[in-house]
Design an enzyme around this catalytic site. Sequence first.
Site, PDB file in Angstrom:
ATOM      1  N   GLY A   1       0.796  -1.185   0.098  1.00  0.00           N
ATOM      2  CA  GLY A   1       0.036  -0.061   0.100  1.00  0.00           C
ATOM      3  C   GLY A   1       0.908   1.143   0.012  1.00  0.00           C
ATOM      4  O   GLY A   1       2.030   1.244  -0.225  1.00  0.00           O
TER       5      GLY A   1
ATOM      6  N   GLU B   1      -2.430  -2.406  -6.353  1.00  0.00           N
ATOM      7  CA  GLU B   1      -3.037  -1.215  -6.823  1.00  0.00           C
ATOM      8  C   GLU B   1      -2.095  -0.038  -7.555  1.00  0.00           C
ATOM      9  O   GLU B   1      -2.117   0.323  -8.421  1.00  0.00           O
ATOM     10  CB  GLU B   1      -3.941  -0.463  -5.738  1.00  0.00           C
TER      11      GLU B   1
ATOM     12  N   LEU C   1      -3.577   4.617  10.742  1.00  0.00           N
ATOM     13  CA  LEU C   1      -3.616   5.424  11.556  1.00  0.00           C
ATOM     14  C   LEU C   1      -3.836   5.326  13.070  1.00  0.00           C
ATOM     15  O   LEU C   1      -3.154   5.905  13.949  1.00  0.00           O
ATOM     16  CB  LEU C   1      -4.143   6.696  11.457  1.00  0.00           C
TER      17      LEU C   1
HETATM   18  N1  COA Z   1      -2.737  10.337  15.995  1.00  0.00           N
HETATM   19  C1  COA Z   1      -2.320  11.396  15.698  1.00  0.00           C
HETATM   20  N2  COA Z   1      -1.292  11.700  14.556  1.00  0.00           N
HETATM   21  C2  COA Z   1      -1.151  10.674  13.880  1.00  0.00           C
HETATM   22  C3  COA Z   1      -1.628   9.334  14.257  1.00  0.00           C
HETATM   23  C4  COA Z   1      -2.288   9.000  15.259  1.00  0.00           C
HETATM   24  N3  COA Z   1      -3.032   7.798  15.697  1.00  0.00           N
HETATM   25  N4  COA Z   1      -1.070   8.339  13.045  1.00  0.00           N
HETATM   26  C5  COA Z   1      -0.511   9.031  12.456  1.00  0.00           C
HETATM   27  N5  COA Z   1      -0.157  10.342  12.623  1.00  0.00           N
HETATM   28  C6  COA Z   1       0.243  11.606  12.103  1.00  0.00           C
HETATM   29  C7  COA Z   1       1.851  11.429  11.766  1.00  0.00           C
HETATM   30  O1  COA Z   1       2.538  11.403  12.830  1.00  0.00           O
HETATM   31  C8  COA Z   1       1.908  12.036  10.514  1.00  0.00           C
HETATM   32  O2  COA Z   1       2.268  13.461  11.036  1.00  0.00           O
HETATM   33  P1  COA Z   1       2.989  14.283  10.098  1.00  0.00           P
HETATM   34  O3  COA Z   1       2.681  14.482   8.851  1.00  0.00           O
HETATM   35  O4  COA Z   1       3.146  15.310  10.997  1.00  0.00           O
HETATM   36  O5  COA Z   1       4.642  13.767  10.334  1.00  0.00           O
HETATM   37  C9  COA Z   1       0.774  11.943   9.894  1.00  0.00           C
HETATM   38  O6  COA Z   1      -0.229  11.521  10.797  1.00  0.00           O
HETATM   39  C10 COA Z   1       0.859  10.731   8.664  1.00  0.00           C
HETATM   40  O7  COA Z   1       0.998   9.657   9.106  1.00  0.00           O
HETATM   41  P2  COA Z   1       2.178   8.614   8.756  1.00  0.00           P
HETATM   42  O8  COA Z   1       1.952   7.388   9.607  1.00  0.00           O
HETATM   43  O9  COA Z   1       3.364   9.029   8.504  1.00  0.00           O
HETATM   44  O10 COA Z   1       1.212   8.266   7.424  1.00  0.00           O
HETATM   45  P3  COA Z   1       1.856   7.347   5.902  1.00  0.00           P
HETATM   46  O11 COA Z   1       2.093   8.384   5.202  1.00  0.00           O
HETATM   47  O12 COA Z   1       2.592   6.335   6.395  1.00  0.00           O
HETATM   48  O13 COA Z   1       0.335   6.912   5.509  1.00  0.00           O
HETATM   49  C11 COA Z   1      -1.939   6.236   5.867  1.00  0.00           C
HETATM   50  C12 COA Z   1      -0.694   6.300   6.103  1.00  0.00           C
HETATM   51  C13 COA Z   1      -3.059   5.423   6.616  1.00  0.00           C
HETATM   52  C14 COA Z   1      -2.577   7.729   5.841  1.00  0.00           C
HETATM   53  C15 COA Z   1      -1.705   5.814   4.083  1.00  0.00           C
HETATM   54  O14 COA Z   1      -1.388   4.454   4.164  1.00  0.00           O
HETATM   55  C16 COA Z   1      -3.121   5.783   3.495  1.00  0.00           C
HETATM   56  O15 COA Z   1      -3.511   6.868   2.868  1.00  0.00           O
HETATM   57  N6  COA Z   1      -3.864   4.735   3.734  1.00  0.00           N
HETATM   58  C17 COA Z   1      -5.425   4.556   3.151  1.00  0.00           C
HETATM   59  C18 COA Z   1      -5.538   4.026   1.701  1.00  0.00           C
HETATM   60  C19 COA Z   1      -4.721   2.592   1.674  1.00  0.00           C
HETATM   61  O16 COA Z   1      -4.207   2.007   2.605  1.00  0.00           O
HETATM   62  N7  COA Z   1      -4.560   2.139   0.403  1.00  0.00           N
HETATM   63  C20 COA Z   1      -3.935   1.009   0.225  1.00  0.00           C
HETATM   64  C21 COA Z   1      -3.881   0.787  -1.176  1.00  0.00           C
HETATM   65  S1  COA Z   1      -2.694   1.640  -2.104  1.00  0.00           S
END
Ligand code: COA
Length: 434
Positions: free
Chosen positions: A217, A240, A315
């Site tokens: 992902g 995907e 998240l």
């Molecule tokens: N509480 C507060 N803040 C949180 C948090 C929580 N539980 N979890 C993450 N954050 C914050 C992080 O600290 C980070 O903050 P920053 O930008 O200030 O550093 C931000 O949120 C992004 O978190 P991060 O874990 O770095 O995100 P990522 O870039 O690894 O993406 C998803 C994670 C879940 C957003 C991403 O995988 C997604 O869009 N998933 C949905 C779609 C999907 O899974 N598709 C799959 C097929 S491609």
Amino acid sequence: MNYQAEYEAKRSTAGALAAQVESGWLIGMDAGAAQTPTIMSAVAERARNNEISGVRVQTLLDVYPLEFLADNSLFGRLTSEAWFSGGGSRRAVNGGYGDIIPNYYRDIPKYIRAMYDYDVFCVSVSPMDKHGWFSLSTVSSYSPAMIEKAKRIFLEVNDRQPRAVCGAQIHISQVTGLIEVSHELPVLPPTKMDAISETIGGLIAEQIRDGSCIQLGIGAIPDAVGAALKQKHDLGIHTEMFTDSMVELIACGAVNNSKKQIHRGQTVTTFAFGSQRIYDYIDDNPGIALLPVDYVNDPNVICLNDNMISINAALEVDLWGQVCAESVGTKHMSGSGGQVDYVRGACQSKGGKSFIAFTSTAKGDSISKIKSVLTPGAVVTTSKNDVDYVVTEYGIAHLRGEPLSRRAQQLIAIAHPNFRDELRFEAKKRGILI
Ligand code: COA
């Protein structure tokens, strides 16, 4: 057929194409590098001058700096409806001037065909071949459905777009107007790899046998898993989004697609996004098929490959195993994308497994991502009934088919140690840990 003459007759300017747009139109675009920033700038200019209003634009994963996603004063005149938010549309949604359409990615073509009439579909393509065809390049996704439904088609022909020989195509005879541009494609900044992501990548890699078929992902953790798979053999890819870590796995020989049950010998994806290396890899390469999302992300197709492994990020996750991957509380972060499609497809596959992986904490260890209850406003992406394995740097919890109490025990065991007592206390108080 003189396709070149037809091409010349349809060649235009961004201003002239934008001048055709009328108030109330619905404009469709697809993901990332398929979008048409030059035409959309000209449309935004007309909206700014109050020449058009009530125009809606559907997009997915915006990566260009599109004006209508950055300038809230255009709201109502040129308004975004995102199928999946990222970058600009995330800001527009949180700013209250952009809308989102909740969905499973695989279903978007169905909604497009059944519910929407596009006045124009705008798409970026590679230069025309001698038979009059343009490759839709890095994106197949829902473009074929929008092409079917659109009254007009505007192209940005970009000589920097790779030609995907096994991807979606459009013929000059279907095109209303086109402009020529020459600019680099958008590039995804490389994700930051740290010791924690490497640990998670290593834990998941141990669960993946040679010969498995993988989906990775979006986000840092899936990339870390990709990096940890370099020592594997005979892996396949059915995914995907095609990413840099996958090009690396192909380059180092870990992926050869030789054990797949469908599309043997070929990587399958619905769009690609990453660095220039990806775009160079796709160009004229029959080893990668960019196919429509209603096929690629259909769990009944995904599961046809044995040992299908999906790895996606989140998240937060509660003690039931409900996975939130789209918001931090009420703050909108993302869309469902194909997460559920791949969780289901992998779990239906013979020998398949699905992993939801994330670092145990956020914001410098001050927030646990494993929660007793989801933060109010959190959006459930993968349900408690679909979730399979959950992974942090502290280990792996297997939830699918397990009783609630056992789920809670396992999730608490992989939470950050600073939060385990509090989670145990809450779980006992609520009767979850018995
Ligand atoms: N509480 C507060 N803040 C949180 C948090 C929580 N539980 N979890 C993450 N954050 C914050 C992080 O600290 C980070 O903050 P920053 O930008 O200030 O550093 C931000 O949120 C992004 O978190 P991060 O874990 O770095 O995100 P990522 O870039 O690894 O993406 C998803 C994670 C879940 C957003 C991403 O995988 C997604 O869009 N998933 C949905 C779609 C999907 O899974 N598709 C799959 C097929 S491609």
